[in-house]
Design a protein around this motif. Structure first.
Motif, PDB file in Angstrom:
ATOM      1  N   PHE A   1      66.280   5.442  48.721  1.00 52.08           N
ATOM      2  CA  PHE A   1      67.205   5.898  47.679  1.00 52.08           C
ATOM      3  C   PHE A   1      67.987   4.733  47.095  1.00 52.08           C
ATOM      4  CE2 PHE A   1      66.810   9.466  50.705  1.00 52.08           C
ATOM      5  CZ  PHE A   1      66.292  10.433  49.844  1.00 52.08           C
ATOM      6  N   ARG A   2      68.424   4.934  45.861  1.00 52.01           N
ATOM      7  CA  ARG A   2      69.361   3.988  45.266  1.00 52.01           C
ATOM      8  C   ARG A   2      70.729   4.236  45.880  1.00 52.01           C
ATOM      9  NH1 ARG A   2      66.407   5.796  40.802  1.00 52.01           N
ATOM     10  NH2 ARG A   2      65.158   4.175  39.797  1.00 52.01           N
ATOM     11  N   VAL A   3      71.330   3.194  46.409  1.00 50.13           N
ATOM     12  CA  VAL A   3      72.633   3.314  47.056  1.00 50.13           C
ATOM     13  C   VAL A   3      73.609   2.383  46.348  1.00 50.13           C
ATOM     14  CG1 VAL A   3      73.932   3.111  49.208  1.00 50.13           C
ATOM     15  CG2 VAL A   3      71.528   3.828  49.268  1.00 50.13           C
TER      16      VAL A   3
ATOM     17  N   GLU B   1      85.664  10.242  45.597  1.00 51.01           N
ATOM     18  CA  GLU B   1      85.178  11.257  46.526  1.00 51.01           C
ATOM     19  C   GLU B   1      83.741  11.687  46.236  1.00 51.01           C
ATOM     20  OE1 GLU B   1      87.975  14.486  46.243  1.00 51.01           O
ATOM     21  OE2 GLU B   1      88.879  13.884  48.142  1.00 51.01           O
ATOM     22  N   ARG B   2      83.093  11.032  45.308  1.00 50.56           N
ATOM     23  CA  ARG B   2      81.778  11.483  44.861  1.00 50.56           C
ATOM     24  C   ARG B   2      80.692  11.067  45.847  1.00 50.56           C
ATOM     25  NH1 ARG B   2      81.482   9.608  38.689  1.00 50.56           N
ATOM     26  NH2 ARG B   2      79.588  10.899  38.714  1.00 50.56           N
ATOM     27  N   PHE B   3      79.761  11.996  46.103  1.00 46.92           N
ATOM     28  CA  PHE B   3      78.610  11.710  46.951  1.00 46.92           C
ATOM     29  C   PHE B   3      77.445  11.144  46.143  1.00 46.92           C
ATOM     30  CE2 PHE B   3      80.442  15.288  49.613  1.00 46.92           C
ATOM     31  CZ  PHE B   3      80.918  14.445  50.604  1.00 46.92           C
ATOM     32  N   PHE B   4      77.379  11.513  44.854  1.00 50.80           N
ATOM     33  CA  PHE B   4      76.299  11.049  43.982  1.00 50.80           C
ATOM     34  C   PHE B   4      76.897  10.590  42.658  1.00 50.80           C
ATOM     35  CE2 PHE B   4      74.761  14.533  46.628  1.00 50.80           C
ATOM     36  CZ  PHE B   4      73.679  13.937  47.268  1.00 50.80           C
ATOM     37  N   VAL B   5      76.305   9.577  42.044  1.00 52.56           N
ATOM     38  CA  VAL B   5      76.719   9.093  40.725  1.00 52.56           C
ATOM     39  C   VAL B   5      75.479   8.716  39.930  1.00 52.56           C
ATOM     40  CG1 VAL B   5      78.973   8.223  41.471  1.00 52.56           C
ATOM     41  CG2 VAL B   5      76.984   6.718  41.581  1.00 52.56           C
ATOM     42  N   ARG B   6      75.628   8.657  38.624  1.00 53.77           N
ATOM     43  CA  ARG B   6      74.541   8.171  37.760  1.00 53.77           C
ATOM     44  C   ARG B   6      74.897   6.775  37.279  1.00 53.77           C
ATOM     45  NH1 ARG B   6      70.409  11.161  36.388  1.00 53.77           N
ATOM     46  NH2 ARG B   6      70.423  13.413  36.823  1.00 53.77           N
TER      47      ARG B   6
ATOM     48  N   ALA C   1      64.970  -1.956  33.440  1.00 54.84           N
ATOM     49  CA  ALA C   1      65.138  -2.777  32.246  1.00 54.84           C
ATOM     50  C   ALA C   1      65.690  -1.971  31.084  1.00 54.84           C
ATOM     51  CB  ALA C   1      63.797  -3.415  31.857  1.00 54.84           C
ATOM     52  N   ALA C   2      65.293  -0.692  31.010  1.00 56.27           N
ATOM     53  CA  ALA C   2      65.754   0.133  29.896  1.00 56.27           C
ATOM     54  C   ALA C   2      67.195   0.581  30.059  1.00 56.27           C
ATOM     55  CB  ALA C   2      64.850   1.361  29.759  1.00 56.27           C
ATOM     56  N   GLY C   3      67.697   0.493  31.271  1.00 61.15           N
ATOM     57  CA  GLY C   3      69.091   0.862  31.507  1.00 61.15           C
ATOM     58  C   GLY C   3      69.356   2.348  31.508  1.00 61.15           C
ATOM     59  N   HIS C   4      68.297   3.167  31.739  1.00 63.23           N
ATOM     60  CA  HIS C   4      68.499   4.613  31.802  1.00 63.23           C
ATOM     61  C   HIS C   4      69.324   4.984  33.037  1.00 63.23           C
ATOM     62  CE1 HIS C   4      65.865   5.266  28.459  1.00 63.23           C
ATOM     63  NE2 HIS C   4      64.832   4.688  29.072  1.00 63.23           N
ATOM     64  N   ALA C   5      70.151   5.994  32.872  1.00 62.94           N
ATOM     65  CA  ALA C   5      70.993   6.436  33.989  1.00 62.94           C
ATOM     66  C   ALA C   5      70.136   7.091  35.064  1.00 62.94           C
ATOM     67  CB  ALA C   5      72.056   7.406  33.490  1.00 62.94           C
ATOM     68  N   ALA C   6      70.284   6.626  36.294  1.00 58.18           N
ATOM     69  CA  ALA C   6      69.530   7.175  37.426  1.00 58.18           C
ATOM     70  C   ALA C   6      70.514   7.627  38.496  1.00 58.18           C
ATOM     71  CB  ALA C   6      68.568   6.126  37.996  1.00 58.18           C
ATOM     72  N   LEU C   7      70.127   8.667  39.196  1.00 54.59           N
ATOM     73  CA  LEU C   7      70.987   9.204  40.239  1.00 54.59           C
ATOM     74  C   LEU C   7      71.001   8.277  41.446  1.00 54.59           C
ATOM     75  CD1 LEU C   7      72.716  11.770  40.826  1.00 54.59           C
ATOM     76  CD2 LEU C   7      70.728  12.668  42.052  1.00 54.59           C
ATOM     77  N   SER C   8      72.179   7.957  41.928  1.00 55.40           N
ATOM     78  CA  SER C   8      72.342   7.105  43.108  1.00 55.40           C
ATOM     79  C   SER C   8      73.249   7.799  44.110  1.00 55.40           C
ATOM     80  CB  SER C   8      72.959   5.752  42.722  1.00 55.40           C
ATOM     81  OG  SER C   8      72.163   5.078  41.768  1.00 55.40           O
ATOM     82  N   VAL C   9      73.033   7.486  45.384  1.00 60.05           N
ATOM     83  CA  VAL C   9      73.924   8.021  46.421  1.00 60.05           C
ATOM     84  C   VAL C   9      74.986   6.976  46.727  1.00 60.05           C
ATOM     85  CG1 VAL C   9      72.098   9.444  47.403  1.00 60.05           C
ATOM     86  CG2 VAL C   9      72.515   7.178  48.356  1.00 60.05           C
ATOM     87  N   THR C  10      76.149   7.439  47.129  1.00 61.27           N
ATOM     88  CA  THR C  10      77.251   6.530  47.449  1.00 61.27           C
ATOM     89  C   THR C  10      77.363   6.357  48.965  1.00 61.27           C
ATOM     90  OG1 THR C  10      78.918   8.273  47.665  1.00 61.27           O
ATOM     91  CG2 THR C  10      78.470   7.447  45.436  1.00 61.27           C
ATOM     92  N   PRO C  11      78.048   5.315  49.413  1.00 57.00           N
ATOM     93  CA  PRO C  11      78.271   5.159  50.855  1.00 57.00           C
ATOM     94  C   PRO C  11      78.961   6.353  51.492  1.00 57.00           C
ATOM     95  CG  PRO C  11      78.792   3.123  49.712  1.00 57.00           C
ATOM     96  CD  PRO C  11      78.539   4.161  48.649  1.00 57.00           C
TER      97      PRO C  11
ATOM     98  N   LEU D   1      76.238   8.596  52.613  1.00 57.39           N
ATOM     99  CA  LEU D   1      75.601   8.036  53.808  1.00 57.39           C
ATOM    100  C   LEU D   1      76.464   8.307  55.042  1.00 57.39           C
ATOM    101  CD1 LEU D   1      74.275   4.572  52.540  1.00 57.39           C
ATOM    102  CD2 LEU D   1      73.055   6.752  52.682  1.00 57.39           C
ATOM    103  N   ALA D   2      77.778   8.181  54.879  1.00 57.66           N
ATOM    104  CA  ALA D   2      78.680   8.479  55.994  1.00 57.66           C
ATOM    105  C   ALA D   2      78.555   9.943  56.409  1.00 57.66           C
ATOM    106  CB  ALA D   2      80.123   8.159  55.600  1.00 57.66           C
TER     107      ALA D   2
END
Length: 335
Positions: free
Chosen positions: A178-180, A187-192, A197-207, A210-211
C-alpha cells in the motif's frame, strides 16, 4: 418474531442482538458525544470513563443473573475479571505501538475505540470456532487447561518476549503493498495524494491506520491466552463473549491512566500467572482426577483475591521510585 427466537450458540438471537446494540450505543456515545472533538485524555477522565464502562459491565451481570441464574452471573464475572487482568499486558504493547508510529495522545483514543470494532468481530469468530470445537471434542478443554498451566509457569519464569513492532510481518507486507504517507494527517486513516508522473490523486493509508492494524493484531495474539482461560471457566459462548467485550471496553478506557504507571505493577504478572495455573489445574483436577469442581463463587473469590493481592503489593512496594535509594537532601536555606 420467529427469527429473534432462533438459537445461535445456545442463546436466542434477541439476546445476542440486545448485547451488540448496547455495545454499539456505547461506542456511538463515546466517539460521537464524549469525544467528538479530539483532545488529550488525562488520568481523571480516563478513570471516570473506565468506571463508567465497568459499571455497565457489572449491571450486565445483574441482567444475566435475572435471565440465566446466579451461577451464570458468577461465571460471567469470573470471565470478566480474568480477561481484564490478562489484557493488562496489552497496555504495554499498545503504548509501544503508539510510540513507534508517533501517535499523539489526542489521537490515541480514536484508534482504541475503532479498535473495539475489530475486537467485536475477531473475538466473535474465535469464540464461535472455539465453542464449536469444545462442543464436538470435549477433551480439548484439557488441552486448554494444560496450555494455561504451561503459560502460567512460563510467565512465572519471565518467559515473555518483547513485542517487535518494526519487524511485524503484517506491517512489512502493508508497507510493500500500500501507499503509506510519511506523516500523520490528523485523525484520518486514509487520504488522497498525488501519485505517479500524471499526479492523479491516489488513496494512501496513514500511519494512524497502520497503528490501528497493529493494535488489532496485538489483540489477536493476546486472545490466544485469554480465550482458552475463559473457556476453562465456562464453555457458554454468550458468557465468554460478553465478558470479553465488556472487559476490553473498560480496559481500553483505562489505557490513559495505566500507560503512565504500568511500571508500578511489578507483581501483577506473577498474580496473573498464578491465576492461569489455578484455572488450568482446576479443570485438570475435575476432568482427570475426579476432584469436585469449586463453586463459581469460590473460583471468582480466589481469582479476585490473587489479582487484588498482586496489585496492592505492587503499589505498596513501588510507593517510592526506588526505596533503596537515598532520599534527596532538602536544599539548604541561606542564612
Amino acid at each position: 418474531m420467529d427469527l429473534l427466537l432462533l438459537d445461535v450458540l445456545g442463546k436466542p438471537v434477541w439476546s445476542w442482538a440486545l448485547f451488540l446494540l448496547l455495545v454499539a450505543a456505547l461506542l456511538v456515545f463515546d466517539l460521537g458525544v464524549l469525544h467528538r472533538k479530539s483532545h488529550e485524555i488525562g488520568v481523571r477522565e480516563s478513570l471516570m470513563l473506565s468506571a463508567f464502562y465497568i459499571g455497565i459491565g457489572l449491571l450486565f451481570s445483574l441482567w444475566i443473573w435475572q435471565i440465566m441464574g446466579e451461577r451464570a452471573a458468577l461465571l460471567y464475572l469470573t470471565g470478566f475479571v480474568v480477561e481484564k487482568s490478562l489484557a493488562m499486558d496489552n497496555i504495554f504493547v499498545i503504548a509501544m505501538i503508539f510510540a513507534y508510529f508517533g501517535v499523539p495522545r489526542s489521537y490515541q483514543h480514536r484508534v482504541l475505540v475503532f479498535g473495539i470494532l475489530g475486537v467485536i468481530v475477531l473475538r466473535g469468530i474465535m469464540i464461535g470456532v472455539g465453542a464449536a470445537v469444545v462442543e464436538r471434542f470435549e477433551w480439548v478443554l484439557l488441552l486448554f487447561a494444560a496450555f494455561l498451566v504451561l503459560t502460567g509457569v512460563k510467565m512465572l519464569h519471565g518467559g515473555n518476549a518483547e513485542y517487535d513492532v518494526a519487524h511485524n510481518p503484517v506491517l512489512l507486507l502493508m508497507r510493500r503493498r500500500f501507499r503509506v504517507t510519511d506523516s500523520l494527517h490528523g485523525e484520518r486513516f486514509f487520504v488522497r495524494q498525488p501519485a505517479g508522473a500524471a499526479g492523479h490523486a491516489a488513496l494512501s493509508v496513514t500511519p494512524l491506520f497502520l497503528a490501528l492494524v497493529m493494535v488489532e493484531i496485538a489483540d489477536v495474539i493476546f486472545a490466544v491466552d485469554s480465550i482458552p482461560a475463559i473457556f476453562a471457566v465456562t464453555t457458554d459462548p454468550y458468557l465468554v463473549y460478553t465478558s470479553n467485550i465488556f472487559a476490553i471496553l473498560g480496559l481500553r478506557a483505562l489505557y490513559f491512566a495505566l500507560a503512565a504507571m504500568m511500571y508500578r505493577f511489578v507483581h501483577l504478572k506473577t498474580a496473573v500467572s498464578i491465576v492461569l495455573i489455578f484455572i488450568g489445574a482446576k479443570v485438570i483436577g475435575a476432568e482427570l482426577l475426579g476432584v469436585e469442581k469449586f463453586h463459581a463463587a469460590i473460583s471468582l473469590g480466589v481469582t479476585a483475591a490473587l489479582l487484588a493481592g498482586g496489585i496492592v503489593l505492587s503499589l505498596w512496594q513501588t510507593r517510592r521510585p526506588d526505596p533503596a535509594a537515598p532520599l534527596e537532601q532538602p536544599p539548604v536555606k541561606p542564612e
